[in-house]
Each structure stands twice: as structure tokens, then as C-alpha cells.
Write a protein that holds these residues in place. Structure first.
Motif, short mmCIF file in Angstrom:
data_model
loop_
_atom_site.label_atom_id
_atom_site.label_comp_id
_atom_site.label_asym_id
_atom_site.label_seq_id
_atom_site.Cartn_x
_atom_site.Cartn_y
_atom_site.Cartn_z
N VAL A 361 0.86 -1.18 0.00
CA VAL A 361 0.00 0.00 0.00
C VAL A 361 0.90 1.23 0.00
O VAL A 361 1.86 1.32 0.76
N ASP A 362 0.58 2.17 -0.86
CA ASP A 362 1.36 3.41 -0.95
C ASP A 362 0.39 4.55 -1.24
O ASP A 362 -0.81 4.33 -1.37
N ARG A 363 0.93 5.74 -1.31
CA ARG A 363 0.09 6.91 -1.64
C ARG A 363 0.79 7.72 -2.71
O ARG A 363 1.93 8.15 -2.55
N LYS A 364 0.10 7.89 -3.85
CA LYS A 364 0.64 8.65 -4.98
C LYS A 364 -0.42 9.64 -5.45
O LYS A 364 -1.58 9.28 -5.62
N ASN A 365 0.04 10.88 -5.65
CA ASN A 365 -0.89 11.94 -6.08
C ASN A 365 -2.09 12.04 -5.14
O ASN A 365 -3.25 12.17 -5.58
N ASN A 366 -1.80 11.93 -3.84
CA ASN A 366 -2.82 12.05 -2.79
C ASN A 366 -3.89 10.98 -2.84
O ASN A 366 -5.00 11.16 -2.32
N GLU A 367 -3.57 9.83 -3.44
CA GLU A 367 -4.52 8.72 -3.50
C GLU A 367 -3.81 7.42 -3.13
O GLU A 367 -2.67 7.18 -3.53
N ASP A 368 -4.50 6.59 -2.34
CA ASP A 368 -3.92 5.31 -1.94
C ASP A 368 -3.81 4.37 -3.13
O ASP A 368 -4.72 4.29 -3.96
N THR A 369 -2.70 3.64 -3.19
CA THR A 369 -2.53 2.58 -4.17
C THR A 369 -2.59 1.24 -3.45
O THR A 369 -2.21 1.13 -2.28
N PHE A 370 -3.05 0.22 -4.14
CA PHE A 370 -3.27 -1.10 -3.55
C PHE A 370 -2.76 -2.15 -4.53
O PHE A 370 -3.45 -2.53 -5.46
N ASP A 371 -1.50 -2.56 -4.35
CA ASP A 371 -0.87 -3.56 -5.21
C ASP A 371 -0.92 -4.92 -4.54
O ASP A 371 -0.58 -5.05 -3.36
N LEU A 372 -1.31 -5.92 -5.30
CA LEU A 372 -1.39 -7.29 -4.80
C LEU A 372 -0.56 -8.20 -5.68
O LEU A 372 -0.87 -8.39 -6.86
N ASP A 373 0.51 -8.75 -5.13
CA ASP A 373 1.34 -9.71 -5.85
C ASP A 373 0.85 -11.12 -5.57
O ASP A 373 0.62 -11.49 -4.42
N VAL A 374 0.68 -11.91 -6.63
CA VAL A 374 0.21 -13.29 -6.52
C VAL A 374 1.07 -14.17 -7.41
O VAL A 374 1.85 -13.68 -8.23
N GLU A 375 0.91 -15.47 -7.25
CA GLU A 375 1.61 -16.45 -8.09
C GLU A 375 0.62 -17.43 -8.69
O GLU A 375 -0.24 -17.96 -7.98
N LEU A 376 0.77 -17.68 -9.99
CA LEU A 376 0.07 -18.81 -10.59
C LEU A 376 0.80 -20.08 -10.24
O LEU A 376 2.01 -20.05 -9.94
N ARG A 377 0.13 -21.19 -10.26
CA ARG A 377 0.80 -22.47 -10.05
C ARG A 377 1.81 -22.68 -11.16
O ARG A 377 1.61 -22.24 -12.30
N ALA A 378 2.90 -23.33 -10.81
CA ALA A 378 4.03 -23.45 -11.74
C ALA A 378 3.62 -24.02 -13.09
O ALA A 378 4.10 -23.58 -14.14
N ASP A 379 2.70 -25.01 -13.09
CA ASP A 379 2.33 -25.64 -14.36
C ASP A 379 1.39 -24.76 -15.20
O ASP A 379 1.14 -25.07 -16.37
N LEU A 380 0.91 -23.66 -14.60
CA LEU A 380 0.02 -22.77 -15.33
C LEU A 380 0.67 -21.42 -15.64
O LEU A 380 0.07 -20.59 -16.34
#
Length: 435
Positions: A361-380
Motif C-alpha cells: 500500500v502506498d500513496r501517490k498523487n494524494n490517492e492510496d494505491t493497492f498492489d497485490l502480488d500473486v503467483e500462478l501455479r508453476a504448471d500454469l
């Protein structure tokens, strides 16, 4: 199996009488031997004589994590140092650690609590319990170790880390029970399934006791399927003793709390007043048997509710519903309350994704940002943005539906999210609220 029917199945009337007697003794000790609690009670105009029964507990002051850190290291200890036989502490990653000291009786009580949990999950003498919680100041390792010993089970103290060796010993020694954090159990399961040398079908695992961090029903289901076990939640906190404050029975319908030793309350975290029976709020504990460092009305920040109906297993011990999150872990993003556990619950509904995630979570240009890192299963896994979008779109919709705000979902390469051997870290809040 019920380890101690006297307390686990005690009638509500007898339990209240027992709690009343133990509370009065605890308050008297704290008032007479703890300058901290005497000051707190004097500020409220309360003396031990005002505590007639467990119903009077609401008159007593709360204790917070800040209080424990302010009294670091031994300000809340009420016995001479020569009666202390062990010291544990939290990780202390955000300042001074929270310290707990133990007499011999405290250690025995702690082991009793863990033994009840493990017995409820079918552990018995002769079982091989692989303790993959960290040993040391962290309470997980030695807590699980002593509980297994009290049951007469074999203790295999592997501690955390060295995953390949953990799996080798699991096979060679015939481990039947695994005790560790749920995130490390998932890492072990992942390593087993990615190995050509290991077959889960040839292992003797039957049960796992996972705690020290929140986990979801989706994660439970995945662990049970991958490890061929029944996965039990074991609940605890350093401030009370460690793991073993409560745990699940075979019906997995709430966590039984050992209320003869630790009295639970649910309060409104804003008004600090008790909520109606069955309502959700913040969990508060008072230790009723601790000798070295008794704690009165400790605010856990865990959000849950209590269930007093008799369980199908025969226990009358109150049950705690699954923890929704922590009031101090809650993120406020664009004015919306977001709990990391909500993200995990969404993620485990989609088999294409690994149960690992990281929120920034960060704040840029006076607005909160919401980044979500995920992983696909290795075979996909695919680096093709269009193909990634096919997997991400339904997950995105589910998160927006549950949480109410839109995340920026980034698909990382396999193993792009750090695996933890202890408590998993899921959040980085980069906002500077001082500006």
C-alpha cells in the motif's frame, strides 16, 4: 480423545465458580505484588475486595501490548527471580519484545493446555510429533514440544527451516504429526509435491497442528488434501503462555478455549464495553493460573466471537469462532477497511493460484494505491499478459466484491513471493501519515 474431562467438560455453573475463585486470587496477587496493576486499579478506585465473582471482571483495567513493552523486561513479574525457570519473548520486530516469564507450575500448566489440544486431534503415546516451529525465545517450539511430551508422544525437535531435511526426516522417522505455522506447512507440502524422490502416499502423517498466524478454511482444505492429514488450529499468544490457550476438536467447529486457565471476553474495540453473547468484537484474556507474570484483561486485538453451546465432541469449553483479522492489522485503503485474511480467503477459492500473496500500500498523487502480488501455479504460469488476464479477471472480481476496492494485481514468476519458515509477512504499508 478428551485429555482432561474434569475441566474440558465442566458444567457452566461449576466453571463460573472455579473462574471466580481463581480471578479473586489473581487480582489479589496483582494488587499486592505488582506496582503496575496496583497503580492501574487505584486509578479506577478498585481494590481486590470489589471483585466478588467472575462477573466483576469488567471493573478491572485493561492491559495492552504497549503496557508490556513499557514494563520491559520484568516489570509485571510478581515472583522472585529464583522461582523463574524459563523466559520467552515475542520477535520484537517493532520495538522491545513482549516478555513472559514462567515458574515450574506455569510450564506444567502450559504443557497441559497443549496436551489437551493435541489429544483433541487424536495424538497419543507413541505418535511421532515433528515440531517445526522455531525453538528459542519464540514460544512455538518448546510449547508444542512440552505438550507432546506430556502425552507421551515422541518429540522430533526439527525447528523451522532446512525444508529438504525436514521432509527426509518425515519419511525416515515415520512422522505422524506435524506442528508448525500454516505457511510453513504449505511450503513443506509444495516441496513434497515438486519432488521426484518423495511420495506423500508413503508417509505416515495423519494430523497437523498449525498456529501463530491467521489462516483460512481454503488453506486448511489445501493442506489436508496435499499432506493427507486432518489440519487443526492451535491458538495461543505469548502474553498468556504461548500455543495451547485453545485448539480445535475433531469436528473443527470452532476453537475450544481452556477457560479454566484463561478467561475470555469479547468487547467492542471502540467503546471497550462487552458485546452481547455471540456478537463479534475484540478478544480479551485474563490469566487465571499464572504464577510468574499474571495478566489482567489483555487486549489481543483479535476479532472474533465466542460460542457457548455444547460441542458435538462433548466438551463444554467455550469455542472461539475463526478470527476475522486483527484490529491493529486492519488496513484502511481509500477509506475502506481491508484485512489481509480477506485477500487470502479470496485467493484460496481459485485453484490456479498459489496460496501466497503480498500486499503493498502506498500513496501517490494524494490517492492510496493497492498492489497485490500473486503467483500462478508453476504448471500454469505464463508471461503472456493476455493469458495472465484470463486467470486474474475472476480473482479481481471476487476481491472487489468482498473488499469493495480495486487492487492492482501483479502475477509474479513461480517462487517470486518469499516463503517463510516462521510467521509469514503479507503487508508493506509505505504511506507516511506524518506528512
Amino acid at each position: 480423545m478428551i485429555y482432561n474431562a474434569k475441566y474440558e467438560c465442566m458444567s457452566r455453573e461449576d466453571m463460573r465458580a472455579l473462574q471466580s475463585g481463581r480471578l479473586k486470587a489473581t487480582v489479589k496477587t496483582c494488587y499486592e505484588k505488582s506496582p503496575f496493576y496496583k497503580r492501574k486499579m487505584d486509578e479506577l478506585g478498585i481494590t481486590p475486595d470489589d471483585i466478588k465473582s467472575i462477573d466483576d471482571i469488567a471493573k478491572l483495567p485493561f492491559t495492552t501490548k504497549h503496557d508490556l513493552r513499557d514494563e520491559y523486561p520484568f516489570g509485571l513479574q510478581v515472583v522472585p527471580q529464583d522461582q523463574v525457570v524459563r523466559i520467552h519473548a515475542s520477535s520484537g520486530t517493532t520495538g522491545k519484545p513482549v516478555v513472559d516469564t514462567y515458574t515450574k507450575n506455569d510450564i506444567d500448566m502450559w504443557a497441559e493446555g497443549v496436551a489437551r489440544v493435541m489429544a483433541a486431534g487424536g495424538v497419543k503415546a507413541g505418535d511421532m510429533v515433528q515440531v517445526s516451529y522455531g525453538y528459542g525465545l519464540f514460544t512455538g517450539g518448546l510449547g508444542a514440544h512440552d505438550g507432546a511430551a506430556k502425552l507421551g508422544a515422541v518429540q522430533l525437535p526439527t525447528s523451522a527451516g532446512k525444508t529438504e531435511k525436514q521432509i527426509m526426516l518425515m519419511q525416515d522417522f515415520g512422522t505422524t504429526v506435524l506442528a508448525c505455522t500454516p505457511s510453513y506447512a504449505m511450503r513443506l507440502a509444495e516441496a513434497i509435491h515438486n519432488s521426484d524422490q518423495v511420495s506423500i502416499d508413503k508417509m505416515k502423517l495423519k494430523a497437523g497442528f498449525f498456529g501463530a498466524e491467521p489462516w483460512t478454511e481454503g488453506m486448511r482444505k489445501e493442506l489436508e488434501e496435499k499432506l493427507h492429514i486432518k489440519a487443526y488450529d492451535i491458538y495461543g499468544l505469548t502474553e498468556m503462555c504461548g500455543p495451547g490457550v485453545g485448539g480445535e476438536c475433531e469436528y473443527q467447529d470452532g476453537t475450544h478455549l481452556w477457560e479454566d486457565m484463561f478467561f475470555p471476553e469479547i468487547i467492542n474495540p471502540e467503546t471497550l464495553q462487552p458485546v452481547a453473547p455471540g456478537e463479534f468484537g475484540e478478544l480479551v484474556f485474563t490469566s487465571l493460573c499464572k504464577e510468574a507474570m499474571p495478566i489482567i484483561r489483555y487486549r489481543t486485538r483479535d476479532l472474533t466471537r465466542l460460542i457457548y453451546d455444547k460441542c458435538k465432541c462433548g466438551r463444554t469449553a467455550v469455542r472461539m469462532d475463526r478470527i476475522l483479522g486483527r484490529s491493529d492489522d486492519m488496513l484502511i485503503i481509500r477509506g475502506v477497511n481491508v484485512f489481509p485474511s480477506q485477500i487470502e480467503a479470496c485467493l484460496t477459492e481459485f485453484p490456479a493460484f498459489q496460496p501466497y500473496y503480498f500486499i503493498t500500500v502506498d500513496r501517490k498523487n494524494n490517492e492510496d494505491t493497492f498492489d497485490l502480488d500473486v503467483e500462478l501455479r508453476a504448471d500454469l504460469y505464463t508471461a503472456d499478459p493476455q493469458k495472465q488476464a484470463e486467470y486474474v479477471k475472476p480473482l479481481f472480481s471476487q476481491i472487489v466484491s468482498m473488499v469493495g476496492i480495486k487492487p492492482n494485481i501483479r502475477v509474479l514468476e513461480p517462487f517470486g513471493i518469499e516463503r517463510s519458515t516462521g510467521k509469514a509477512k503479507h503487508v508493506l504499508d509505505k504511506r507516511d501519515f506524518s506528512k
